[in-house]
Write an enzyme that holds these catalytic residues in place. Sequence first.
Site, PDB file in Angstrom:
ATOM      1  N   SER A  80      -4.461  17.356  -1.342  1.00 16.07           N
ATOM      2  CA  SER A  80      -4.032  18.737  -1.568  1.00 16.07           C
ATOM      3  C   SER A  80      -3.627  19.468  -0.293  1.00 16.07           C
ATOM      4  O   SER A  80      -2.976  20.506  -0.364  1.00 16.07           O
ATOM      5  CB  SER A  80      -5.144  19.522  -2.274  1.00 16.07           C
ATOM      6  OG  SER A  80      -6.249  19.698  -1.425  1.00 16.07           O
ATOM      7  N   LYS A 152      -8.990  24.379   2.088  1.00  9.80           N
ATOM      8  CA  LYS A 152      -7.704  25.017   1.806  1.00  9.80           C
ATOM      9  C   LYS A 152      -7.302  25.871   3.002  1.00  9.80           C
ATOM     10  O   LYS A 152      -8.062  26.054   3.951  1.00  9.80           O
ATOM     11  CB  LYS A 152      -7.788  25.910   0.556  1.00  9.80           C
ATOM     12  CG  LYS A 152      -8.245  25.207  -0.719  1.00  9.80           C
ATOM     13  CD  LYS A 152      -7.240  24.196  -1.235  1.00  9.80           C
ATOM     14  CE  LYS A 152      -7.752  23.506  -2.507  1.00  9.80           C
ATOM     15  NZ  LYS A 152      -6.844  22.401  -2.928  1.00  9.80           N
TER      16      LYS A 152
END
Length: 267
Positions: A80, A152
Amino acid sequence: MDTEAQHTERDRSSGPADGPEEGSRFTHVPDPQDTDPDTLASTSTSTDWGRSVFLGMLCTVALLLFSTFVLQPFLIPSGSMEPTLRVGDRVLVNKLAYRFGSEPRRGDVVVFDGTGSFVQEPESGGNPVAALLRDAAASLGLAEPAGTDFVKRVVGVGGDRVVCCDERGRLEVNGTPVDEEYLHPGDRPSGVAFDIVVPDGTLWMMGDHRSNSRDSRDHLGRPGGGMVPVERVIGRVDWLGWPLGRLGSLEGTEAFTGIRPADAHHG
């Protein structure tokens, strides 16, 4: 003369050959060279083994404490955050980055606990010993992190208005377009349109591989709206520790340079 001769013969016949008399005050002291060498080797081996086990346990405890409070290895389990971070990378998370009044900034890559924002509260149960061992291995970067831990990029901080996308397909923060050079090649800033204001004390998180990232966008309309509380941030990813070919500090980004403060934008 005969009597003296008999005594003499008796004295000569009694001696070391007959052994010490009962009650003798002399004690036999064994020669160290007579000690069984196998016994000495066994004792030495046991001592060395015990010392090695103790030192090993001491080092493990020291590493766990260092990992808990200062610098934690973190195994990247998914793509991701590609190309910035790849599957199997081991990064070093700086846990002191936000401990002394500093807060996450736009563009920081952080590890955080997504409980209550990205995932529901985990149900209690299971083997506590196995869970403890798994957490210890994860804290040393030897196993995948807990299912509640995520990595993230911070895109919006408290008060920011984050919009996607403008007429040129770019992300905007407080009315300023962001040139996200770190995105995965071929990815758009977002396939989902959104216009949100980040509440104070929370963060808007997005992965660099936007087409392969479940992030704040996936929780729009749910309780919390995908906003991650600042206190849930575990630390900032500052270094790459593995593989050796990529060893070094994580490159920063200038993408958010020039973003106006939230108050100035809303005013």
